[in-house]
Write a protein that holds these residues in place. Structure first.
Motif, PDB file in Angstrom:
ATOM      1  N   THR A   1       4.404 -13.948   0.109  1.00 22.70           N
ATOM      2  CA  THR A   1       3.145 -13.325  -0.325  1.00 22.70           C
ATOM      3  C   THR A   1       3.088 -13.489  -1.751  1.00 22.70           C
ATOM      4  OG1 THR A   1       4.014 -11.000  -0.347  1.00 22.70           O
ATOM      5  CG2 THR A   1       2.835 -11.959   1.735  1.00 22.70           C
ATOM      6  N   THR A   2       1.779 -13.433  -2.231  1.00 19.72           N
ATOM      7  CA  THR A   2       1.394 -13.415  -3.588  1.00 19.72           C
ATOM      8  C   THR A   2       1.357 -11.811  -3.844  1.00 19.72           C
ATOM      9  OG1 THR A   2      -0.999 -13.452  -3.110  1.00 19.72           O
ATOM     10  CG2 THR A   2       0.267 -15.516  -3.392  1.00 19.72           C
ATOM     11  N   GLN A   3       1.372 -11.708  -5.248  1.00 15.63           N
ATOM     12  CA  GLN A   3       1.358 -10.400  -5.765  1.00 15.63           C
ATOM     13  C   GLN A   3      -0.052 -10.114  -5.991  1.00 15.63           C
ATOM     14  OE1 GLN A   3       4.060 -10.328  -8.911  1.00 15.63           O
ATOM     15  NE2 GLN A   3       5.718 -10.299  -7.712  1.00 15.63           N
ATOM     16  N   GLU A   4      -0.487  -8.906  -5.619  1.00 12.48           N
ATOM     17  CA  GLU A   4      -1.819  -8.503  -5.665  1.00 12.48           C
ATOM     18  C   GLU A   4      -2.163  -7.290  -6.317  1.00 12.48           C
ATOM     19  OE1 GLU A   4      -4.347 -10.373  -4.128  1.00 12.48           O
ATOM     20  OE2 GLU A   4      -2.768 -11.453  -3.052  1.00 12.48           O
ATOM     21  N   THR A   5      -3.448  -6.908  -6.855  1.00 12.97           N
ATOM     22  CA  THR A   5      -3.565  -5.464  -7.080  1.00 12.97           C
ATOM     23  C   THR A   5      -4.491  -4.683  -6.073  1.00 12.97           C
ATOM     24  OG1 THR A   5      -5.904  -6.262  -7.700  1.00 12.97           O
ATOM     25  CG2 THR A   5      -4.253  -6.569  -9.400  1.00 12.97           C
TER      26      THR A   5
ATOM     27  N   LYS B   1      -4.037  -7.804   5.777  1.00  7.02           N
ATOM     28  CA  LYS B   1      -3.063  -8.731   5.469  1.00  7.02           C
ATOM     29  C   LYS B   1      -1.990  -8.287   4.693  1.00  7.02           C
ATOM     30  CE  LYS B   1      -5.914 -12.713   6.049  1.00  7.02           C
ATOM     31  NZ  LYS B   1      -5.838 -14.311   5.803  1.00  7.02           N
ATOM     32  N   TYR B   2      -0.619  -8.694   4.776  1.00  8.16           N
ATOM     33  CA  TYR B   2       0.589  -8.230   4.179  1.00  8.16           C
ATOM     34  C   TYR B   2       0.456  -8.595   2.900  1.00  8.16           C
ATOM     35  CZ  TYR B   2       5.286  -7.036   4.024  1.00  8.16           C
ATOM     36  OH  TYR B   2       6.674  -6.530   3.810  1.00  8.16           O
TER      37      TYR B   2
ATOM     38  N   LYS C   1      -3.745   6.025  -3.271  1.00  9.30           N
ATOM     39  CA  LYS C   1      -2.780   6.486  -2.701  1.00  9.30           C
ATOM     40  C   LYS C   1      -1.830   5.601  -1.758  1.00  9.30           C
ATOM     41  CE  LYS C   1      -2.796  10.235   1.244  1.00  9.30           C
ATOM     42  NZ  LYS C   1      -3.610  10.878   2.076  1.00  9.30           N
ATOM     43  N   VAL C   2      -0.735   6.063  -1.790  1.00  9.68           N
ATOM     44  CA  VAL C   2       0.242   5.203  -1.060  1.00  9.68           C
ATOM     45  C   VAL C   2       1.134   6.103   0.242  1.00  9.68           C
ATOM     46  CG1 VAL C   2       2.370   3.640  -1.293  1.00  9.68           C
ATOM     47  CG2 VAL C   2       0.706   3.633  -3.250  1.00  9.68           C
ATOM     48  N   VAL C   3       1.076   5.475   1.399  1.00  2.46           N
ATOM     49  CA  VAL C   3       1.581   6.335   2.341  1.00  2.46           C
ATOM     50  C   VAL C   3       2.831   5.306   2.879  1.00  2.46           C
ATOM     51  CG1 VAL C   3       1.369   7.118   4.737  1.00  2.46           C
ATOM     52  CG2 VAL C   3      -0.513   7.211   3.153  1.00  2.46           C
ATOM     53  N   TYR C   4       3.933   5.650   2.303  1.00  2.00           N
ATOM     54  CA  TYR C   4       5.557   4.991   2.593  1.00  2.00           C
ATOM     55  C   TYR C   4       6.062   5.581   3.951  1.00  2.00           C
ATOM     56  CZ  TYR C   4      10.002   3.291   1.793  1.00  2.00           C
ATOM     57  OH  TYR C   4      11.214   2.577   1.938  1.00  2.00           O
ATOM     58  N   THR C   5       6.277   4.758   4.806  1.00  2.00           N
ATOM     59  CA  THR C   5       6.684   5.162   5.949  1.00  2.00           C
ATOM     60  C   THR C   5       8.050   5.177   6.475  1.00  2.00           C
ATOM     61  OG1 THR C   5       6.311   2.742   7.178  1.00  2.00           O
ATOM     62  CG2 THR C   5       4.379   4.179   7.545  1.00  2.00           C
TER      63      THR C   5
ATOM     64  N   GLY D   1       3.175  -4.139   1.747  1.00  3.10           N
ATOM     65  CA  GLY D   1       2.280  -3.689   3.113  1.00  3.10           C
ATOM     66  C   GLY D   1       0.932  -4.031   3.186  1.00  3.10           C
ATOM     67  N   TYR D   2       0.085  -2.964   3.655  1.00  3.29           N
ATOM     68  CA  TYR D   2      -1.161  -3.268   4.042  1.00  3.29           C
ATOM     69  C   TYR D   2      -2.289  -2.308   3.537  1.00  3.29           C
ATOM     70  CZ  TYR D   2       1.401  -5.786   7.761  1.00  3.29           C
ATOM     71  OH  TYR D   2       2.199  -6.659   8.397  1.00  3.29           O
ATOM     72  N   MET D   3      -3.240  -2.795   3.117  1.00  2.00           N
ATOM     73  CA  MET D   3      -4.335  -1.968   2.454  1.00  2.00           C
ATOM     74  C   MET D   3      -5.146  -1.401   3.598  1.00  2.00           C
ATOM     75  SD  MET D   3      -5.039  -0.765  -0.442  1.00  2.00           S
ATOM     76  CE  MET D   3      -6.308   0.214  -1.164  1.00  2.00           C
ATOM     77  N   ARG D   4      -5.245  -0.218   3.790  1.00  2.00           N
ATOM     78  CA  ARG D   4      -6.061   0.611   4.716  1.00  2.00           C
ATOM     79  C   ARG D   4      -7.388   1.383   4.288  1.00  2.00           C
ATOM     80  NH1 ARG D   4      -3.734  -2.475   8.475  1.00  2.00           N
ATOM     81  NH2 ARG D   4      -1.461  -1.852   9.065  1.00  2.00           N
ATOM     82  N   ASP D   5      -8.044   1.924   5.013  1.00  2.00           N
ATOM     83  CA  ASP D   5      -9.090   2.501   4.274  1.00  2.00           C
ATOM     84  C   ASP D   5      -9.015   3.687   3.638  1.00  2.00           C
ATOM     85  OD1 ASP D   5     -10.946   0.989   5.879  1.00  2.00           O
ATOM     86  OD2 ASP D   5     -10.760   2.125   7.691  1.00  2.00           O
ATOM     87  N   GLY D   6      -8.784   3.517   2.315  1.00  2.00           N
ATOM     88  CA  GLY D   6      -8.602   4.503   1.621  1.00  2.00           C
ATOM     89  C   GLY D   6      -7.091   4.886   1.066  1.00  2.00           C
ATOM     90  N   TYR D   7      -6.379   3.824   1.303  1.00  2.00           N
ATOM     91  CA  TYR D   7      -5.030   4.135   1.168  1.00  2.00           C
ATOM     92  C   TYR D   7      -4.116   2.741   1.263  1.00  2.00           C
ATOM     93  CZ  TYR D   7      -3.568   4.780   6.077  1.00  2.00           C
ATOM     94  OH  TYR D   7      -3.376   4.741   7.401  1.00  2.00           O
TER      95      TYR D   7
END
Length: 139
Positions: A27-31, A41-42, A79-83, A100-106
């Motif tokens: 994957t590419t590096q994102e902001t 998307k991962y 906010k980051v939620v690490y599982t 990981g994946y961007m979710r609603d708000g985190y």
């Protein structure tokens, strides 16, 4: 079909299946903002830990949950939620690559690669001394 053709066909199929396991890592590096556009998307986001907010981790309540805030290259905080369990020396790391994946708000993270601080960063004189003596290459 000859046995060699069947063997080559099986080898090709195995190669394709094997490569599919590594597609996530290509994957590419994102902001955080571009990851939000690619919601679901991962992605990999290069960040630094936001030390102004405490890391939430309780090994007794849930050892597979770490919550913290990170700042990306453009200064956007999320906010980051690490599982998984909190990684060792997270606070001392120079940077964090969050997968990981961007979710609603985190950002839901399932893999973190911490960038270790340089052991010579704080003492350039010691670094020069080690290079001169040749001990920098000894492990």
């Amino acid at each position: 079909m000859k046995k060699i053709h069947i063997a080559l066909l099986l080898l090709a199929v195995a190669g394709i299946v094997g490569m599919s396991f590594f597609v996530k890592d290509l994957t590419t590096q994102e902001t955080f903002s571009t990851a939000k556009e690619k919601s679901g998307k991962y992605v990999v986001v290069k960040t630094k830990l936001d030390n102004s907010v405490a890391i939430e981790y309780d090994a007794v309540k849930n050892p597979n949950l770490t919550v913290f805030y990170a700042v990306d290259a453009k200064g956007q905080r999320s906010k980051v939620v690490y599982t998984e369990a909190k990684i060792k020396d997270m606070e001392r790391s120079e940077g964090l690559d969050l997968n990981g994946y961007m979710r609603d708000g985190y950002f839901e993270c399932n893999k973190i690669q911490a960038k270790c601080p340089s052991k010579y960063k704080d003492d350039p004189a010691q670094a020069k001394k080690n290079l001169a003596s040749g001990s920098a290459n000894q492990y």
